[in-house]
Design a protein around this motif. Structure first.
Motif, PDB file in Angstrom:
ATOM      1  N   GLN A  36       0.818  -1.204   0.000  1.00 35.42           N
ATOM      2  CA  GLN A  36       0.000   0.000   0.000  1.00 35.42           C
ATOM      3  C   GLN A  36       0.860   1.266   0.000  1.00 35.42           C
ATOM      4  O   GLN A  36       0.437   2.313   0.481  1.00 35.42           O
ATOM      5  N   GLY A  37       2.047   1.174  -0.496  1.00 38.33           N
ATOM      6  CA  GLY A  37       2.900   2.351  -0.649  1.00 38.33           C
ATOM      7  C   GLY A  37       3.615   2.769   0.621  1.00 38.33           C
ATOM      8  O   GLY A  37       3.821   3.961   0.844  1.00 38.33           O
ATOM      9  N   GLY A  38       3.982   1.840   1.448  1.00 35.07           N
ATOM     10  CA  GLY A  38       4.755   2.157   2.647  1.00 35.07           C
ATOM     11  C   GLY A  38       3.918   2.599   3.831  1.00 35.07           C
ATOM     12  O   GLY A  38       4.358   3.419   4.635  1.00 35.07           O
ATOM     13  N   VAL A  39       2.721   2.063   3.948  1.00 31.97           N
ATOM     14  CA  VAL A  39       1.849   2.390   5.074  1.00 31.97           C
ATOM     15  C   VAL A  39       2.379   1.706   6.335  1.00 31.97           C
ATOM     16  O   VAL A  39       2.698   0.514   6.325  1.00 31.97           O
ATOM     17  N   VAL A  40       2.485   2.469   7.406  1.00 25.66           N
ATOM     18  CA  VAL A  40       2.946   1.937   8.684  1.00 25.66           C
ATOM     19  C   VAL A  40       1.789   2.018   9.679  1.00 25.66           C
ATOM     20  O   VAL A  40       1.226   3.095   9.893  1.00 25.66           O
ATOM     21  N   ARG A  41       1.445   0.883  10.247  1.00 26.48           N
ATOM     22  CA  ARG A  41       0.430   0.845  11.308  1.00 26.48           C
ATOM     23  C   ARG A  41       1.172   0.587  12.621  1.00 26.48           C
ATOM     24  O   ARG A  41       1.838  -0.428  12.770  1.00 26.48           O
ATOM     25  N   ALA A  42       1.019   1.528  13.545  1.00 21.00           N
ATOM     26  CA  ALA A  42       1.720   1.444  14.829  1.00 21.00           C
ATOM     27  C   ALA A  42       0.689   1.381  15.952  1.00 21.00           C
ATOM     28  O   ALA A  42      -0.315   2.097  15.928  1.00 21.00           O
ATOM     29  N   ARG A  94       1.010   7.277   6.446  1.00 23.05           N
ATOM     30  CA  ARG A  94       1.255   7.104   5.010  1.00 23.05           C
ATOM     31  C   ARG A  94       2.116   8.258   4.541  1.00 23.05           C
ATOM     32  O   ARG A  94       1.869   9.407   4.916  1.00 23.05           O
ATOM     33  N   PRO A  95       3.126   7.968   3.729  1.00 23.28           N
ATOM     34  CA  PRO A  95       3.984   9.051   3.239  1.00 23.28           C
ATOM     35  C   PRO A  95       3.167  10.098   2.479  1.00 23.28           C
ATOM     36  O   PRO A  95       2.334   9.773   1.639  1.00 23.28           O
ATOM     37  N   GLY A  96       3.376  11.361   2.831  1.00 25.01           N
ATOM     38  CA  GLY A  96       2.687  12.454   2.177  1.00 25.01           C
ATOM     39  C   GLY A  96       1.326  12.793   2.760  1.00 25.01           C
ATOM     40  O   GLY A  96       0.657  13.699   2.277  1.00 25.01           O
TER      41      GLY A  96
END
Length: 155
Positions: A36-42, A94-96
Motif C-alpha cells: 500500500q505504498g509504505g503504510v505503517v500501522r503502529a 502514510r507518506p505524504g
C-alpha cells in the motif's frame, strides 16, 4: 513487536500483613505494508496495575475502627483492592499524508473483593468494581459498576 512486561515490577509485604504488587507494561507493534505504498500501522499499549491484599488471621481476630474489641472468626478473611489503568493507541502513517489515529482509548478499573471460607466445603465472596473507558477519538466515556456475590460448594 516490542514488549516490556513487566517494565516495572514491585512486590512488597508490610509488617501489618498487607501485600502490594505493582506492575507496569508497555507493548509497541509496528507493521510496514509495502503493498500500500509504505503504510505503517503502529500500536502502543501501556498498562499500570496495583494490587493490595490483606489476610486477617482468624486466630488473632479482626479489630474494626468502630469497635474496641476484636471479633473472632472461625476462618481467615481475605481482602483485596485492585486498580488498573491502561491506554491503547493505534495510528496509521502514510507518506505524504497526515498521521491518522485509528483508536485511542484509556481504561480505568478499580475493584475490591472479599473471600471467606465459611466451612471447609463452603467458600463465599463479595466483589465491587468500577470501570471507565474513555475513547479519545470519539470523545465517548463509558462507566459501569459491578456488584457480585459468589459461593462455592464442594462435595
Amino acid at each position: 513487536t516490542t514488549n516490556w512486561a513487566p517494565l516495572l515490577g514491585w512486590q512488597a509485604s508490610f509488617k501489618n500483613g498487607i501485600r502490594a504488587d505493582v506492575n507496569s507494561a508497555v507493548t509497541k507493534t509496528s507493521n510496514l505494508d509495502e503493498r500500500q505504498g509504505g503504510v505503517v500501522r503502529a500500536r502502543t499499549t501501556t498498562s499500570h496495575d496495583v494490587r493490595l491484599t490483606k489476610t486477617f488471621l482468624a486466630s488473632k481476630g479482626i479489630r474494626f475502627t468502630w469497635s474496641k474489641r476484636r471479633i473472632k472468626l472461625p476462618n481467615d478473611l481475605n481482602l483485596n483492592l485492585t486498580m488498573l489503568i491502561a491506554r491503547d493507541r493505534s495510528q496509521t502513517e502514510r507518506p505524504g499524508f497526515e498521521v491518522l489515529t485509528d483508536t485511542d482509548s484509556q481504561r480505568l478499573n478499580v475493584g475490591s473483593g472479599t473471600s471467606y471460607n465459611f466451612t471447609p466445603s463452603i467458600t463465599g465472596g463479595f466483589d465491587l468494581a468500577f470501570r471507565q473507558t474513555k475513547d479519545y477519538k470519539t470523545n465517548v466515556i463509558q462507566r459501569g459498576i459491578t456488584i457480585a456475590v459468589n459461593a462455592q460448594f464442594r462435595f
